[in-house]
Design a protein around this motif. Sequence first.
Motif, short mmCIF file in Angstrom:
data_model
loop_
_atom_site.label_atom_id
_atom_site.label_comp_id
_atom_site.label_asym_id
_atom_site.label_seq_id
_atom_site.Cartn_x
_atom_site.Cartn_y
_atom_site.Cartn_z
N UNK A 83 18.38 30.58 39.43
CA UNK A 83 19.21 31.36 40.34
C UNK A 83 19.00 30.95 41.78
N UNK A 84 20.09 31.01 42.54
CA UNK A 84 20.10 30.63 43.94
C UNK A 84 20.52 31.84 44.78
N UNK A 85 20.15 31.86 46.05
CA UNK A 85 20.59 32.98 46.90
C UNK A 85 22.11 33.17 46.90
N UNK A 86 22.85 32.08 46.78
CA UNK A 86 24.32 32.19 46.78
C UNK A 86 24.87 32.80 45.50
N UNK A 87 24.02 33.03 44.50
CA UNK A 87 24.45 33.74 43.31
C UNK A 87 24.42 35.26 43.51
N UNK A 88 23.90 35.69 44.63
CA UNK A 88 23.85 37.12 44.93
C UNK A 88 25.26 37.69 44.97
N UNK A 89 25.50 38.72 44.18
CA UNK A 89 26.83 39.32 44.07
C UNK A 89 26.75 40.52 43.14
N UNK A 90 27.84 41.25 43.10
CA UNK A 90 28.02 42.24 42.04
C UNK A 90 28.74 41.52 40.90
N UNK A 91 28.16 41.60 39.72
CA UNK A 91 28.72 40.92 38.55
C UNK A 91 29.45 41.93 37.68
N UNK A 92 30.67 41.55 37.30
CA UNK A 92 31.52 42.42 36.49
C UNK A 92 31.82 41.75 35.15
N UNK A 93 31.65 42.49 34.09
CA UNK A 93 32.10 41.95 32.82
C UNK A 93 33.58 42.27 32.63
N UNK A 94 34.20 41.47 31.81
CA UNK A 94 35.66 41.44 31.70
C UNK A 94 36.02 41.16 30.26
N UNK A 95 37.10 41.78 29.82
CA UNK A 95 37.62 41.50 28.49
C UNK A 95 39.13 41.64 28.51
N UNK A 96 39.78 40.88 27.66
CA UNK A 96 41.24 40.86 27.68
C UNK A 96 41.80 40.92 26.27
N UNK A 97 42.76 41.83 26.10
CA UNK A 97 43.61 41.83 24.91
C UNK A 97 45.01 41.60 25.42
N UNK A 98 45.89 42.59 25.28
CA UNK A 98 47.20 42.50 25.93
C UNK A 98 47.09 42.99 27.36
N UNK A 99 45.94 43.57 27.69
CA UNK A 99 45.64 44.01 29.05
C UNK A 99 44.18 43.65 29.34
N UNK A 100 43.78 43.89 30.58
CA UNK A 100 42.42 43.53 30.99
C UNK A 100 41.55 44.76 31.16
N UNK A 101 40.28 44.60 30.85
CA UNK A 101 39.31 45.67 31.00
C UNK A 101 38.14 45.16 31.83
N UNK A 102 37.56 46.06 32.62
CA UNK A 102 36.45 45.69 33.50
C UNK A 102 35.30 46.66 33.32
N UNK A 103 34.09 46.11 33.38
CA UNK A 103 32.90 46.94 33.45
C UNK A 103 32.69 47.43 34.88
N UNK A 104 31.65 48.22 35.07
CA UNK A 104 31.45 48.88 36.35
C UNK A 104 30.73 48.01 37.37
#
Length: 112
Positions: A83-104
């Motif tokens: 890991x690098x300092x530039x990897x610092x972020x909020x990470x969101x999980x994602x899934x797609x069917x006919x629409x998209x879903x996001x984690x918190x």
Amino acid sequence: VQLQASGGGLVQPGGSLRLACVASINIFSFNTMGWFRQTPGKQRELVTTITGGSTNYADSVKGRFTISRDNAKNTWYLQMNSLKPEDTAVYYCYAKTWTSYWGQGTQVTVSS
């Protein structure tokens, strides 16, 4: 459909973290799953996706990050190494069917 992301935290440069995203439904229902990340003032950017057995990675994380899935647990993971300092972020999980879903979102901070 709910996605619950976990595993973020503070890590030193060169360290590792594993994020997990648990879905409230069978993940075979999804066409694509993945991870995005976002830093303040910037657009959310793709980190990696998995579609069936095929994976896709942003150039900035290739060779360091790995996405995987555990169908029995309705979960997919993001293993982050070197890991690098530039990897610092909020990470969101994602899934797609006919629409998209996001984690918190889960905060990853890479700092010494």
